[in-house]
Write a protein that holds these residues in place. Structure first.
Motif, PDB file in Angstrom:
ATOM      1  N   GLY A 124      -7.327   2.245 -12.475  1.00  0.00           N
ATOM      2  CA  GLY A 124      -6.714   0.947 -12.204  1.00  0.00           C
ATOM      3  C   GLY A 124      -5.895   0.954 -10.932  1.00  0.00           C
ATOM      4  N   LEU A 125      -5.164   2.055 -10.698  1.00  0.00           N
ATOM      5  CA  LEU A 125      -4.363   2.153  -9.474  1.00  0.00           C
ATOM      6  C   LEU A 125      -5.254   2.250  -8.248  1.00  0.00           C
ATOM      7  N   VAL A 126      -6.357   2.968  -8.369  1.00  0.00           N
ATOM      8  CA  VAL A 126      -7.303   3.073  -7.251  1.00  0.00           C
ATOM      9  C   VAL A 126      -7.874   1.706  -6.909  1.00  0.00           C
ATOM     10  N   LEU A 151      -6.555  -1.251  -7.595  1.00  0.00           N
ATOM     11  CA  LEU A 151      -5.489  -2.091  -7.054  1.00  0.00           C
ATOM     12  C   LEU A 151      -5.211  -1.759  -5.599  1.00  0.00           C
ATOM     13  N   PHE A 152      -5.151  -0.468  -5.282  1.00  0.00           N
ATOM     14  CA  PHE A 152      -4.924  -0.076  -3.883  1.00  0.00           C
ATOM     15  C   PHE A 152      -6.053  -0.586  -2.995  1.00  0.00           C
ATOM     16  N   LEU A 156       2.194   1.783  -3.493  1.00  0.00           N
ATOM     17  CA  LEU A 156       1.164   2.327  -4.380  1.00  0.00           C
ATOM     18  C   LEU A 156       0.881   3.797  -4.063  1.00  0.00           C
ATOM     19  N   THR A 157       0.968   4.144  -2.791  1.00  0.00           N
ATOM     20  CA  THR A 157       0.813   5.552  -2.415  1.00  0.00           C
ATOM     21  C   THR A 157       1.923   6.395  -3.014  1.00  0.00           C
ATOM     22  N   VAL A 194       3.524   5.784  -5.760  1.00  0.00           N
ATOM     23  CA  VAL A 194       3.239   5.933  -7.189  1.00  0.00           C
ATOM     24  C   VAL A 194       2.213   7.031  -7.425  1.00  0.00           C
ATOM     25  N   SER A 195       1.166   7.061  -6.583  1.00  0.00           N
ATOM     26  CA  SER A 195       0.140   8.092  -6.714  1.00  0.00           C
ATOM     27  C   SER A 195       0.722   9.483  -6.474  1.00  0.00           C
ATOM     28  N   THR A 210      -4.449  10.184 -10.700  1.00  0.00           N
ATOM     29  CA  THR A 210      -4.304   8.783 -10.318  1.00  0.00           C
ATOM     30  C   THR A 210      -5.301   7.953 -11.121  1.00  0.00           C
ATOM     31  N   CYS A 265       0.832  -1.207   0.000  1.00  0.00           N
ATOM     32  CA  CYS A 265       0.000   0.000   0.000  1.00  0.00           C
ATOM     33  C   CYS A 265       0.863   1.253   0.000  1.00  0.00           C
TER      34      CYS A 265
END
Length: 428
Positions: free
Chosen positions: A101-103, A105-106, A84-85, A87-88, A98, A81
């Motif tokens: 897809g990333l949302v 996945l998180f 991924l944060t 990356v955002s 953002t 997590c």
């Protein structure tokens, strides 16, 4: 990006996409959720293993159970997590939004981390959890589709809850009277359409504030169905309030896919109809002339009028279609979920569906995903209570509404509704 439609020679309408530039809310919320999960795992350490059951005993292909050490796995997912944060945050620094897809996945990683921590020493039935989430989300998705269509045409459909409740009542009454679940489903569409017609009459023809009309309609339907239940259904329950139910129909081959098959393809016909409706609404809204005209009257009604589009006629047609779709969601309550109609049985689901519309940025696919998230939150509180989770039951009962508040207030970021949403259009 923009969409262009040409309705007469030499004239065209250019529609901007309803979507935001890069914003900071998504990475901030990611960071807060990651910190919250880290504090939960660190301060309330739980020993033991968590077992994820990925199949039922009746499945054609049975996947083996997955058992993981609860504490270690939860910490690993916290680190994922955090990555991924990061990356955002990097995307935001580059002034990029953002991506969805990333949302997603998180959200999946965070939920797995939470479930791993909460299910320590127990077995989590993942098929039941996810299949139940889909079932609970069905009325929300139908309602959200009706909300998306209404707002894209410029009409705020606050009356979704009334359309769901009217659909549930009509489905129970007609299905019991005629002995046909399909007749009940058709009646639910007519009931939702009638509620939408009243909304259209006051909001489109008489320019009454759409939010006020929607709230009043919700209260009116609650009172009307409650009165009819007391005076008509209750005294004649055997003949007018015992509807037949849709049976579960497994789709050959697809229903045998491990994990996904039992969740998505061993459902009732209403669920399969929902899959079709999501695809049809999405295609019609973005790939047909009708859909482009609907979006035109929701964004630039004056410009649409100047090129020959009948603004109020388009709004009328769209809101009636939206009401019929929402009414179908009400049929789920009485033709699938429970064996009879009860007063206020929707429990305010229409307002959650409206939140899914906002969370989904007025897009059918995003709104569907948001409704599934809310359905998952509702089902999760029941599953965790059964396995003896240390999370207080009161908090779990609040969870769907907390998810709604966080989703609408934070995860959406900077969005705007269709420009003319809620604004009556006066011709001439």
């Amino acid at each position: 990006m923009s969409s262009t439609t040409r309705t007469t020679p030499g004239e065209e309408i250019v529609l901007p996409e309803v979507g935001p530039p890069a914003d900071r809310k998504a990475p901030v919320l990611f960071a807060l959720l990651t910190l919250g999960l880290a504090l939960l795992v660190g301060l309330a350490t739980r020993e033991g293993d968590t077992t994820f059951r990925l199949a039922r005993g009746t499945d054609f292909v049975e996947l083996p159970d997955v058992t993981v050490p609860a504490n270690l796995t939860a910490w690993l997912l916290v680190l994922v997590c955090a990555a991924l944060t990061a990356v955002s945050v990097a995307l935001t620094v580059r002034r990029r939004s953002t991506p969805l897809g990333l949302v997603v996945l998180f959200a999946v990683v965070w939920l797995l981390g939470f479930l791993t921590w909460a299910g320590a020493g127990a077995t989590l039935p993942m098929v039941g959890l996810l299949a139940g989430s889909v079932a609970l989300a069905v009325p929300l998705v139908f309602g959200a589709l009706g909300g998306v269509l209404g707002e894209r045409a410029g009409v705020v459909n606050i009356a979704i809850d009334g359309q769901l409740l009217a659909g549930a009542f009509a489905a129970a009454l007609v299905a019991s009277w005629l002995g046909s679940t399909w007749a009940g489903l058709g009646a639910s569409m007519v009931a939702g359409l009638l509620v939408a017609a009243v909304l259209g009459l006051f909001a489109i023809n008489y320019y009454v504030d759409q939010v006020i009309v929607g709230v009043v309609l919700n209260v009116l339907v609650v009172g009307l169905t409650g009165f009819m239940f007391t005076q008509v259904l209750a005294p004649n329950a055997a003949s007018l309030n015992t509807p037949q139910h849709f049976s579960v129909v497994a789709i050959p081959l697809l229903g045998d896919i491990p994990l996904l098959g039992p969740i998505l393809f061993r459902q009732t016909p209403i669920v399969y109809l929902l899959y079709v409706m999501v695809a049809v609404v999405t295609f019609a809204l973005y790939r047909t002339r009708w859909g482009l005209r609907v979006r035109a009257v929701g964004e630039h009604p004056k410009a649409a009028d100047t090129v020959g589009i009948k603004v109020n006629r388009t709004r009328w047609r769209t809101i009636l279609i939206a009401g019929a779709i929402a009414g179908m969601g009400g049929a789920f309550y009485t033709l699938v979920s429970v064996p009879q109609f009860n007063r206020e049985m929707t429990g305010g689901a229409g307002y959650i569906a409206l939140a899914a519309v906002i969370f989904g940025r007025w897009d059918p696919i995003r709104a569907t995903l948001a409704a599934l998230l809310f359905g998952f939150a509702s089902n999760l509180q029941g599953v965790l209570s059964v396995i003896g989770s240390p999370v207080p039951s009161q908090f779990m009962l609040m969870l769907p509404y907390l998810v709604t508040i966080f989703a609408v207030a934070g995860l959406v970021g900077r969005t705007r509704s269709p420009a003319a949403s809620g604004e009556p259009y006066r011709t001439g």
